[in-house]
Design a protein around this motif. Sequence first.
Motif, PDB file in Angstrom:
ATOM      1  N   UNK A  51       1.227  -1.011   0.494  1.00 52.73           N
ATOM      2  CA  UNK A  51       0.380   0.350  -0.023  1.00 52.73           C
ATOM      3  C   UNK A  51       0.595   1.173   0.006  1.00 52.73           C
ATOM      4  N   UNK A  52       1.731   0.855   0.802  1.00 54.13           N
ATOM      5  CA  UNK A  52       2.487   2.550   0.703  1.00 54.13           C
ATOM      6  C   UNK A  52       3.604   2.622  -0.727  1.00 54.13           C
ATOM      7  N   UNK A  53       3.483   1.868  -1.461  1.00 48.33           N
ATOM      8  CA  UNK A  53       4.179   1.856  -2.598  1.00 48.33           C
ATOM      9  C   UNK A  53       3.622   2.289  -3.802  1.00 48.33           C
ATOM     10  N   UNK A  54       2.413   2.009  -3.605  1.00 48.02           N
ATOM     11  CA  UNK A  54       0.788   2.791  -4.456  1.00 48.02           C
ATOM     12  C   UNK A  54       1.028   4.159  -4.378  1.00 48.02           C
ATOM     13  N   UNK A  55       0.928   4.659  -2.824  1.00 52.83           N
ATOM     14  CA  UNK A  55       0.936   5.673  -2.634  1.00 52.83           C
ATOM     15  C   UNK A  55       1.772   6.285  -3.458  1.00 52.83           C
ATOM     16  N   UNK A  56       2.815   5.621  -2.557  1.00 53.29           N
ATOM     17  CA  UNK A  56       4.095   7.402  -3.558  1.00 53.29           C
ATOM     18  C   UNK A  56       3.930   7.060  -4.979  1.00 53.29           C
ATOM     19  N   UNK A  57       3.398   6.014  -5.395  1.00 53.52           N
ATOM     20  CA  UNK A  57       3.407   5.810  -7.284  1.00 53.52           C
ATOM     21  C   UNK A  57       2.373   7.157  -7.885  1.00 53.52           C
ATOM     22  N   UNK A  58       1.125   6.653  -6.765  1.00 55.26           N
ATOM     23  CA  UNK A  58       0.112   7.897  -6.768  1.00 55.26           C
ATOM     24  C   UNK A  58      -0.087   9.342  -6.906  1.00 55.26           C
ATOM     25  N   UNK A  59       1.200   9.341  -5.791  1.00 55.92           N
ATOM     26  CA  UNK A  59       1.564  11.032  -5.659  1.00 55.92           C
ATOM     27  C   UNK A  59       2.447  11.553  -7.070  1.00 55.92           C
ATOM     28  N   UNK A 118       8.442   9.356 -12.763  1.00 59.15           N
ATOM     29  CA  UNK A 118      10.001   9.295 -11.943  1.00 59.15           C
ATOM     30  C   UNK A 118       9.799   7.630 -12.050  1.00 59.15           C
ATOM     31  N   UNK A 119      10.951   6.355 -11.880  1.00 56.45           N
ATOM     32  CA  UNK A 119      10.852   5.168 -13.005  1.00 56.45           C
ATOM     33  C   UNK A 119      10.461   4.154 -11.358  1.00 56.45           C
ATOM     34  N   UNK A 120      10.047   3.226 -11.051  1.00 56.40           N
ATOM     35  CA  UNK A 120       9.883   2.879 -10.178  1.00 56.40           C
ATOM     36  C   UNK A 120      10.491   1.531  -9.732  1.00 56.40           C
ATOM     37  N   UNK A 121      11.591   1.389  -9.126  1.00 55.41           N
ATOM     38  CA  UNK A 121      12.176  -0.112  -8.952  1.00 55.41           C
ATOM     39  C   UNK A 121      12.741  -0.851  -7.486  1.00 55.41           C
ATOM     40  N   UNK A 122      11.132  -1.850  -7.650  1.00 56.66           N
ATOM     41  CA  UNK A 122      10.431  -2.688  -6.343  1.00 56.66           C
ATOM     42  C   UNK A 122      10.144  -0.982  -5.095  1.00 56.66           C
ATOM     43  N   UNK A 136      12.012   1.761  -4.468  1.00 58.33           N
ATOM     44  CA  UNK A 136      12.592   2.398  -4.855  1.00 58.33           C
ATOM     45  C   UNK A 136      11.697   3.323  -6.518  1.00 58.33           C
ATOM     46  N   UNK A 137      11.462   5.320  -5.698  1.00 56.08           N
ATOM     47  CA  UNK A 137      11.472   5.965  -7.067  1.00 56.08           C
ATOM     48  C   UNK A 137      12.599   6.636  -7.700  1.00 56.08           C
TER      49      UNK A 137
END
Length: 791
Positions: free
Chosen positions: A180-188, A193-197, A199-200
């Motif tokens: 859920x935390x990774x999804x939250x940063x991805x939504x923001x 950014x490119x995501x690596x697990x 890490x953004x």
Amino acid sequence: MHSQRPPSAQRSPARRAPDPTPESAGPAAGATGATRAAEGLELRLAIGKGGLGLELGRPFSMGVLEIMELVIALPTVRFPLDVSGGVSRFRHRRGTLDRISAELPVQRLRRWAAGRLRGLIGVGPCEVWVGVEKYGASFALSSEIAILAFSVAVTVTGEDVSLMVTRARGTGLPAPPTAMAISAIEALIGNLARREGARFVVPRAVTKVARALLPEAGVRTPGTADVSITSIAAAHDAWIVHASAHPVAAEPTEIATRALEAVAITRAADEARLGKDYEGARALDLLSLERAPRHPEIASRIAEIDAFVGGRAEAALATIAEVDREEGRGSHLDFLRAELLAETGDVRGAIAAFERAGEHETAPVLAARAFERAAELTRDALEAAGWLDRAVAHAPAVPRIRWARVQRRLALGRTQDARADVEHLEAQASGPRARYDVWWRAGAAWQDQGLVADAAPLFERALRFVPDDAHALAGLGRALVARGKTARGVALLTRAIDLREDGNEDAAGLHIDLAKALAEKLDDRPAAIVHVRAVRHGGRDAVEARALEGRWRAELGDVAGASLAFARLRDHAETLPPGNREAHEPTAAFLLEAAIFEREVLHDSLAAQRHLAAALRLCPNHFGIASAYRAVGAEIAGIAAPPPAPPSELGESSDGFSPDEFANMEGLSMARLPPSPPSIMNIGLGGTGEHGDDVQEAEDEARVEELTRQLQADPTRDDVVDELVDRLLRLGRSHELFALLSARLEDATPDRRVTLVPKQRDVLTRLEADARARGQDLEAQLFASARDALS
């Protein structure tokens, strides 16, 4: 002259190009020497020892960023030069970015993030909290049912920015917290950014800002090849980011370095986690944990998957215990540990863990939830109130926690303190409807605690905001009736009914409340019957309505109408699903009252037995109902029932309402109802039949217990009954056998009776012989009469 970048600190105010007057300015320059974009970006010329440049005229808002400083060098522009055209004369020249500073205010980030994260952890909006950390941030997202908290560590390389998700935790989430935390940063961040697990990476962050900012002012994007981010300073309410073409390498923090290593180790597992392959992610995490023993981030990911999947509390606790051996590590796992301890039944351990979680948690809303959970687990009312005090101190703006404290304070009799909490909730509410909801809910809370009369001023306060609301009118009407102001209360209840739609379940409850006021306060039973008759059959209030109708008709002398009302009560009760004794006890009480009426007033034992059978179906293990049922059955059969076994012989306490307690309801009497034999499942008396050897007897005893459990689970199994009869017969437990067969004969089909009646005759013959052997001739005669009555 050699070209060099003009530092703003060296510029000379006297040599800055003067703003031309409106008369001398060209159309491109506008009314001043500044070029102003539609969004308010203002640039001005800066002349220094190094040459000419452009700088930001005043701070400029760009999304969530506040651009505080911007300096662009124009190395191709040489002296002497004409600056009469202002910025417009040089805006198309290719420059190089000398430095830029931006501020990221916490409040602005919170408001922006709340819109982008809507619906992430649950339906509807969520509250967002952001905490400032050096080279990082703490986030907390909360809705009515879920909380997500996590940290973001930041590292910079040149002008590239890396954000690492770490320390994820939460409760009530639709997926494990890390996912859920990774999804939250991805939504923001989106596609910036490119995501690596976990890490953004935001590549060339400074260039992205320059390209988004300067073309709006008609200025060419400057070169940024030599620019690097030099520092990220943290204040209490903002971050300030500096980038410069004369970089001093930003010193990485210990936390960011550890986070960078952690996300590299867990990258493959985090990809599986986001794909909802939790078992695959767990397997990869275990492999990572072998390579990095007792790593708190990896252990957290394993434990959160076990907790989310369910049924693995012990495994998750063992994983967390490995991490806790390191001093100062794994504190973000305290909340998860507490929930797992509660799942395993270790209440005291869970409360202690929740206390530790609340004390160490950086996200206030999750800390408050920890103390709230401790209050939910404790059985001590004063201790629970203390936990809720701490919860409110951490999150005073969370309505759920304040309402929980209102309930606790009311239960302790602290009504003034509870009223203070309600006033806080009103202050937090926005708009008349929201404030009405607060006071109506408060009035309902007072009524639920039995403080009906004290709820009147609360409902009056609610009516100030919505004067024609049926809920508040009804609550105030009930309160006034409880205060003795019956006439006014009845008028308000009538008004509330008029405002409700026909057939509405709430209207049905109002009809019953109004009927009670009319019958019990104004002694107007005919009008009361009209209102209970308005409650439709099949609704949730139908049982009480039919019972009250029967009671009041009986008091008026309308015995036929009362019997019919009680029959409708039984019909509705028979549609209710069995199994929840606590929920069905009020219905069973009404049915026993109906049985008393049928037997005492109409002398109809068969009708009474039908009412008791319906009550027994809802509360099958209730001693009082079972006793009354068997007593009436014995009366119908024309025999006197043996006295019931004492509770010590029944193997259970005779909790709940007893026949005598029912007898006192509404002045009715059960004095003439004889006691009944004890229940089949609770008698342990032996008979006089012969026993086999010890081994066979032990086998029979064990098998009887097993068959009894099977019959309780599925009473329709005749094969279990037949074997149980044989085993009890061999053990000589004739009294239990008699009770079993009597119960089965009541609902047996004609074909089944052919099988059971002969066995019952044999049992009664045994019991008669045993009674005569003990010199109990009267008891023996009763068994003989019962045997002769079998057909």
